[in-house]
Design a protein around this motif. Structure first.
Motif, mmCIF file in Angstrom:
data_model
loop_
_atom_site.group_PDB
_atom_site.id
_atom_site.type_symbol
_atom_site.label_atom_id
_atom_site.label_comp_id
_atom_site.label_asym_id
_atom_site.label_seq_id
_atom_site.Cartn_x
_atom_site.Cartn_y
_atom_site.Cartn_z
ATOM 1 N N VAL A 35 22.865 -17.316 -3.491
ATOM 2 C CA VAL A 35 22.463 -16.031 -2.914
ATOM 3 C C VAL A 35 23.691 -15.213 -2.552
ATOM 4 N N GLU A 36 24.649 -15.856 -1.910
ATOM 5 C CA GLU A 36 25.893 -15.174 -1.531
ATOM 6 C C GLU A 36 26.630 -14.662 -2.766
ATOM 7 N N ALA A 37 26.723 -15.487 -3.800
ATOM 8 C CA ALA A 37 27.473 -15.104 -4.998
ATOM 9 C C ALA A 37 26.838 -13.919 -5.708
ATOM 10 N N ILE A 38 25.511 -13.841 -5.725
ATOM 11 C CA ILE A 38 24.837 -12.715 -6.379
ATOM 12 C C ILE A 38 25.019 -11.442 -5.561
ATOM 13 N N PHE A 39 24.842 -11.542 -4.251
ATOM 14 C CA PHE A 39 25.115 -10.378 -3.400
ATOM 15 C C PHE A 39 26.548 -9.892 -3.594
ATOM 16 N N ASP A 40 27.485 -10.818 -3.605
ATOM 17 C CA ASP A 40 28.899 -10.474 -3.744
ATOM 18 C C ASP A 40 29.162 -9.802 -5.097
ATOM 19 N N ALA A 41 28.550 -10.305 -6.153
ATOM 20 C CA ALA A 41 28.750 -9.734 -7.479
ATOM 21 C C ALA A 41 28.337 -8.267 -7.512
ATOM 22 N N TYR A 42 27.197 -7.972 -6.918
ATOM 23 C CA TYR A 42 26.683 -6.603 -6.966
ATOM 24 C C TYR A 42 27.426 -5.673 -6.009
ATOM 25 N N HIS A 43 27.610 -6.116 -4.784
ATOM 26 C CA HIS A 43 28.101 -5.219 -3.739
ATOM 27 C C HIS A 43 29.620 -5.179 -3.597
ATOM 28 N N CYS A 44 30.312 -6.230 -4.021
ATOM 29 C CA CYS A 44 31.761 -6.265 -3.831
ATOM 30 C C CYS A 44 32.541 -6.265 -5.143
ATOM 31 N N TRP A 85 14.245 -18.243 0.494
ATOM 32 C CA TRP A 85 14.665 -16.936 0.000
ATOM 33 C C TRP A 85 13.541 -16.372 -0.856
ATOM 34 N N THR A 86 12.916 -15.299 -0.414
ATOM 35 C CA THR A 86 11.783 -14.758 -1.149
ATOM 36 C C THR A 86 12.076 -13.346 -1.650
ATOM 37 N N PRO A 87 11.521 -12.984 -2.813
ATOM 38 C CA PRO A 87 11.951 -11.757 -3.508
ATOM 39 C C PRO A 87 11.233 -10.496 -3.064
ATOM 40 N N TYR A 88 11.923 -9.420 -3.310
ATOM 41 C CA TYR A 88 11.395 -8.064 -3.096
ATOM 42 C C TYR A 88 12.053 -7.194 -4.155
ATOM 43 N N PHE A 89 11.277 -6.333 -4.820
ATOM 44 C CA PHE A 89 11.838 -5.446 -5.837
ATOM 45 C C PHE A 89 11.933 -4.024 -5.297
ATOM 46 N N LEU A 90 13.155 -3.530 -5.139
ATOM 47 C CA LEU A 90 13.334 -2.156 -4.678
ATOM 48 C C LEU A 90 13.200 -1.145 -5.822
ATOM 49 N N ASN A 91 13.428 -1.587 -7.055
ATOM 50 C CA ASN A 91 13.197 -0.730 -8.225
ATOM 51 C C ASN A 91 13.899 0.621 -8.114
ATOM 52 N N TYR A 92 15.209 0.560 -7.954
ATOM 53 C CA TYR A 92 16.005 1.779 -7.809
ATOM 54 C C TYR A 92 16.199 2.522 -9.131
ATOM 55 N N ASN A 93 16.161 1.790 -10.251
ATOM 56 C CA ASN A 93 16.505 2.397 -11.536
ATOM 57 C C ASN A 93 15.244 2.697 -12.357
ATOM 58 N N PRO A 94 14.859 3.954 -12.479
ATOM 59 C CA PRO A 94 13.644 4.295 -13.223
ATOM 60 C C PRO A 94 13.858 4.378 -14.727
ATOM 61 N N VAL A 116 17.573 -18.068 -8.203
ATOM 62 C CA VAL A 116 17.600 -18.615 -6.838
ATOM 63 C C VAL A 116 16.389 -19.516 -6.605
ATOM 64 N N HIS A 117 15.216 -19.070 -7.031
ATOM 65 C CA HIS A 117 13.995 -19.857 -6.860
ATOM 66 C C HIS A 117 14.103 -21.197 -7.590
ATOM 67 N N ASP A 137 20.931 -28.838 -3.291
ATOM 68 C CA ASP A 137 20.533 -28.777 -1.893
ATOM 69 C C ASP A 137 20.473 -27.323 -1.428
ATOM 70 N N GLY A 138 20.090 -27.151 -0.156
ATOM 71 C CA GLY A 138 19.956 -25.810 0.392
ATOM 72 C C GLY A 138 21.264 -25.058 0.434
ATOM 73 N N GLU A 139 22.371 -25.776 0.579
ATOM 74 C CA GLU A 139 23.676 -25.108 0.616
ATOM 75 C C GLU A 139 24.011 -24.485 -0.731
ATOM 76 N N THR A 140 23.699 -25.184 -1.821
ATOM 77 C CA THR A 140 23.942 -24.623 -3.146
ATOM 78 C C THR A 140 23.114 -23.358 -3.355
ATOM 79 N N GLN A 141 21.868 -23.396 -2.915
ATOM 80 C CA GLN A 141 21.019 -22.216 -3.056
ATOM 81 C C GLN A 141 21.567 -21.051 -2.227
ATOM 82 N N ARG A 142 21.999 -21.348 -1.008
ATOM 83 C CA ARG A 142 22.561 -20.305 -0.149
ATOM 84 C C ARG A 142 23.854 -19.753 -0.748
ATOM 85 N N ASN A 143 24.667 -20.619 -1.358
ATOM 86 C CA ASN A 143 25.891 -20.168 -2.016
ATOM 87 C C ASN A 143 25.572 -19.263 -3.203
#
Length: 230
Positions: free
Chosen positions: A135-144, A47-56, A116-117, A127-133
């Protein structure tokens, strides 16, 4: 046994990235259940990062207010159509988007990416499953859940849900450990790996499905790689 190496470049504020992540999850599950011997194959996701920087702004701001700024060139009808399209795409991937909440100042997702890193480089504690979980939890927090993922309390709760020890998560968030790594990777991804934006998936260093690949597109890539290795 085959090993699939996948680089997933994304930012947590990107709705299409969440859809792509869910499609990847579904494709992996489908492959392991249906391809002969697939349940023994391994999927190693970086999982590698990217900054969209939506908030100025220098403070948290309502996401709907940010949308007004970012989509100022669209008519109300166009914005409504975009929202319907996003909601339909989300529901197809099992995501019920909530467009409310706030977003912290840039880079709003830096600590989320650090967390995540660090889970992925914690010396074998996770393990990789914890890391994937996670990622899912952070996406879920923001979007849902309409939560601000720049807020450490939100990240601590996401870490708890993913199975990360509270002491680890607190120590990492209170420090700036791996901050330089995340900054460098995010900058590199903007100029190289993810030049066209996110989400960007690179599978086996060769396959780069365009845009948001659907489950069957990813399944076909997995089968192609597996049969080539055989």
């Amino acid at each position: 046994m085959a090993i699939f190496e996948i680089q997933f470049v994304s930012d947590f504020v990107c709705a299409w990235c969440y859809i792509a992540k869910r499609n990847l999850d579904s494709a992996i599950t489908f492959y392991q259940k249906t391809y002969p011997g697939g349940k023994h194959d391994t999927f190693a996701i970086t999982w590698t990062p990217y900054f969209l920087n939506y908030n100025p702004h220098a403070h948290s701001i309502d996401k709907l207010e940010l949308a007004d700024i970012r989509l100022a060139d669209q008519t109300p009808e166009q914005r409504a159509a975009l929202t319907r399209r996003m909601n339909r795409a989300g529901l197809a991937s099992g995501i019920n988007f909530d467009w409310g909440g706030k977003l912290g100042p840039n880079p709003a997702t830096r600590d989320a990416h650090r967390l995540v890193h660090l889970v992925g480089t914690a010396g074998g504690r996770y393990d990789g499953e914890t890391q994937r979980n996670l990622v899912e939890a952070i996406f879920d927090a923001y979007h849902c859940r309409a939560q601000d993922v720049a807020n450490h309390d939100v990240l601590l709760e996401a870490a708890r849900r993913a199975g990360v020890r509270a002491g680890d998560a607190q120590a990492w968030l209170q420090s700036d450990e791996a901050g330089d790594v995340i900054d460098q990777e995010a900058e590199k991804n903007k100029s190289t790996t993810a030049r066209s934006g996110v989400p960007t998936l690179v599978i086996q260093n060769t396959h780069r499905p365009e845009g948001v690949p659907d489950v069957m597109d990813l399944m076909e890539i997995f089968v192609q790689i597996r049969e080539a290795q055989s």
